[in-house]
Design a protein around this motif. Sequence first.
Motif, PDB file in Angstrom:
ATOM      1  N   UNK A   1      11.133   1.394  -5.880  1.00 10.49           N
ATOM      2  CA  UNK A   1      11.145   2.799  -6.264  1.00 10.49           C
ATOM      3  C   UNK A   1      12.586   3.277  -6.358  1.00 10.49           C
ATOM      4  N   UNK A   2      12.840   4.280  -7.197  1.00  7.27           N
ATOM      5  CA  UNK A   2      14.213   4.777  -7.321  1.00  7.27           C
ATOM      6  C   UNK A   2      14.708   5.434  -6.039  1.00  7.27           C
ATOM      7  N   UNK A   3      16.022   5.393  -5.862  1.00  7.08           N
ATOM      8  CA  UNK A   3      16.641   6.033  -4.700  1.00  7.08           C
ATOM      9  C   UNK A   3      17.221   7.373  -5.113  1.00  7.08           C
ATOM     10  N   UNK A   4      17.311   8.335  -4.256  1.00  8.34           N
ATOM     11  CA  UNK A   4      16.816   8.376  -2.890  1.00  8.34           C
ATOM     12  C   UNK A   4      15.312   8.569  -2.879  1.00  8.34           C
ATOM     13  N   UNK A   5      14.651   8.099  -1.819  1.00  8.50           N
ATOM     14  CA  UNK A   5      13.190   8.213  -1.756  1.00  8.50           C
ATOM     15  C   UNK A   5      12.737   9.666  -1.623  1.00  8.50           C
ATOM     16  N   UNK A   6      11.555   9.916  -2.073  1.00  6.64           N
ATOM     17  CA  UNK A   6      10.935  11.239  -1.923  1.00  6.64           C
ATOM     18  C   UNK A   6       9.700  11.076  -1.069  1.00  6.64           C
TER      19      UNK A   6
ATOM     20  N   UNK B   1       0.807  -1.207   0.000  1.00  7.74           N
ATOM     21  CA  UNK B   1       0.000   0.000   0.000  1.00  7.74           C
ATOM     22  C   UNK B   1       0.847   1.265   0.000  1.00  7.74           C
ATOM     23  N   UNK B   2       2.164   1.137   0.190  1.00  4.14           N
ATOM     24  CA  UNK B   2       3.024   2.300   0.244  1.00  4.14           C
ATOM     25  C   UNK B   2       3.783   2.428  -1.077  1.00  4.14           C
ATOM     26  N   UNK B   3       3.452   3.410  -1.913  1.00  7.09           N
ATOM     27  CA  UNK B   3       4.127   3.541  -3.203  1.00  7.09           C
ATOM     28  C   UNK B   3       5.595   3.913  -3.084  1.00  7.09           C
ATOM     29  N   UNK B   4       6.039   4.372  -1.890  1.00  7.08           N
ATOM     30  CA  UNK B   4       7.462   4.672  -1.708  1.00  7.08           C
ATOM     31  C   UNK B   4       8.309   3.412  -1.805  1.00  7.08           C
TER      32      UNK B   4
END
Length: 65
Positions: A29-34, A6-9
């Motif tokens: 997800x790509x790093x670094x997270x946003x 449920x967390x798109x991060x």
Amino acid sequence: MPESISNPRLGRFVETRITGETVRAFMSSPLPPEPTIDVQALLERLSLAECALERLDGITLLLRR
């Protein structure tokens, strides 16, 4: 890893068809997270984890004798 995230991060599952079969892959997800991770808020917990690992390492030294 759970089927539903449920967390798109964290990332997402992607389905594709290869040689007639449907396959699933987890794409992080790509790093670094946003937004970026607030490391200052984690310092106390990181310190406690480091102490626990040091105690575990000390116990393994005793068990090897």
